[in-house]
Design an enzyme around this catalytic site. Structure first.
Site, PDB file in Angstrom:
ATOM      1  N   GLY A 110       1.052  -1.132   0.029  1.00 47.95           N
ATOM      2  CA  GLY A 110      -0.115  -0.028   0.104  1.00 47.95           C
ATOM      3  C   GLY A 110       1.019   1.097  -0.239  1.00 47.95           C
ATOM      4  O   GLY A 110       2.040   1.214   0.466  1.00 47.95           O
ATOM      5  N   CYS A 139       5.816   0.027   7.556  1.00 49.87           N
ATOM      6  CA  CYS A 139       5.433   1.392   6.628  1.00 49.87           C
ATOM      7  C   CYS A 139       6.721   1.420   5.862  1.00 49.87           C
ATOM      8  O   CYS A 139       7.719   1.519   6.367  1.00 49.87           O
ATOM      9  CB  CYS A 139       5.258   2.431   7.398  1.00 49.87           C
ATOM     10  SG  CYS A 139       4.550   3.978   6.573  1.00 49.87           S
ATOM     11  N   LEU A 140       6.491   1.692   4.567  1.00 42.13           N
ATOM     12  CA  LEU A 140       7.598   2.059   3.639  1.00 42.13           C
ATOM     13  C   LEU A 140       8.145   3.428   4.095  1.00 42.13           C
ATOM     14  O   LEU A 140       9.613   3.981   3.598  1.00 42.13           O
ATOM     15  CB  LEU A 140       7.240   2.359   2.101  1.00 42.13           C
ATOM     16  CG  LEU A 140       6.379   1.069   1.584  1.00 42.13           C
ATOM     17  CD1 LEU A 140       6.034   1.377   0.092  1.00 42.13           C
ATOM     18  CD2 LEU A 140       7.524   0.130   1.270  1.00 42.13           C
ATOM     19  N   HIS A 167      -4.560   1.727   7.505  1.00 48.65           N
ATOM     20  CA  HIS A 167      -3.260   2.093   7.484  1.00 48.65           C
ATOM     21  C   HIS A 167      -3.071   3.397   6.471  1.00 48.65           C
ATOM     22  O   HIS A 167      -2.662   4.327   6.772  1.00 48.65           O
ATOM     23  CB  HIS A 167      -2.118   1.015   7.355  1.00 48.65           C
ATOM     24  CG  HIS A 167      -0.610   1.407   7.043  1.00 48.65           C
ATOM     25  ND1 HIS A 167       0.217   1.047   8.106  1.00 48.65           N
ATOM     26  CD2 HIS A 167      -0.059   2.122   6.169  1.00 48.65           C
ATOM     27  CE1 HIS A 167       1.366   1.604   7.776  1.00 48.65           C
ATOM     28  NE2 HIS A 167       1.446   2.235   6.707  1.00 48.65           N
ATOM     29  N   GLU A 168      -3.439   2.909   5.214  1.00 46.73           N
ATOM     30  CA  GLU A 168      -3.658   4.190   4.249  1.00 46.73           C
ATOM     31  C   GLU A 168      -4.390   5.313   4.759  1.00 46.73           C
ATOM     32  O   GLU A 168      -3.980   6.531   4.367  1.00 46.73           O
ATOM     33  CB  GLU A 168      -4.076   3.392   2.852  1.00 46.73           C
ATOM     34  CG  GLU A 168      -2.900   2.337   2.597  1.00 46.73           C
ATOM     35  CD  GLU A 168      -1.536   2.712   2.490  1.00 46.73           C
ATOM     36  OE1 GLU A 168      -0.893   3.908   2.473  1.00 46.73           O
ATOM     37  OE2 GLU A 168      -0.716   1.845   2.736  1.00 46.73           O
TER      38      GLU A 168
HETATM   39 NI    NI Z   1       2.657   3.246   5.744  1.00 43.32          NI
END
Ligand code: NI
Length: 169
Positions: free
Chosen positions: A45, A92-93, A134-135
């Site tokens: 995501g 998370c990225l 999350h998004e």
């Molecule tokens: Ni994230």
């Protein structure tokens, strides 16, 4: 085009995100870049502020590009209902190499437009519910570590600040 990922503590992760317009001329390019960047990361995501664009657009793809039909585009998403509870590892990225167990709703219903502007309601359970939550959090300036409580929250933020200070990203 693969865009640079915005990482904690970049202020763009915490800035207000404006409503997005799928009919805007630059929207298709933005969406294509988000999809490409998310797959390359790889991630399941990505929210627009994570590539420095403060608009309410996010994508979720649990298959990371393996199944084109699995891509979910969330334009101006709103959580309608969040029920039950799940506790799983989350990352998370924008916070590389940090994963923690986060409590989320087990089932999430969201209303969002797709890339054509058509508004629809979507429902997710398990990992999909987690990804939706999350998004949507990202679009409200909230990171998953903000969802931690007590000592764990304190220790995780210390770990993040230490890694950040070491210049690991
Ligand atoms: Ni994230």
């Amino acid at each position: 085009m693969i865009r640079d990922l915005v990482r904690y503590a970049d202020p763009r992760l915490f800035a207000p995100n404006a409503a997005a317009d799928p009919a805007a001329p630059d929207f298709p390019g933005l969406l294509a870049d988000m999809i490409e960047t998310c797959r390359a990361a790889p991630g399941i995501g990505l929210a627009a502020p994570q590539i420095g664009i403060n608009l309410r657009v996010a994508i979720v793809d649990l298959t990371v590009g393996a199944e084109p039909d699995a891509l979910v585009v969330l334009v101006n998403p709103e959580i309608l209902e969040a029920t039950g509870e799940q506790k799983e590892d989350e990352g998370c990225l924008s916070i590389p190499d940090v994963t923690e167990r986060v409590i989320r709703a087990a089932r999430v219903r969201v209303r969002a437009a797709d890339e054509t502007g058509k508004v629809r309601e979507l429902e997710g359970t398990g990992l999909l519910a987690r990804a939706f939550a999350h998004e949507v959090d990202h679009l409200n300036g909230t990171l998953f570590v903000d969802r931690l409580r007590g000592l764990k929250r304190e220790l995780t933020w210390k770990k993040i600040d230490r890694r950040k200070a070491k210049g690991l990203w």
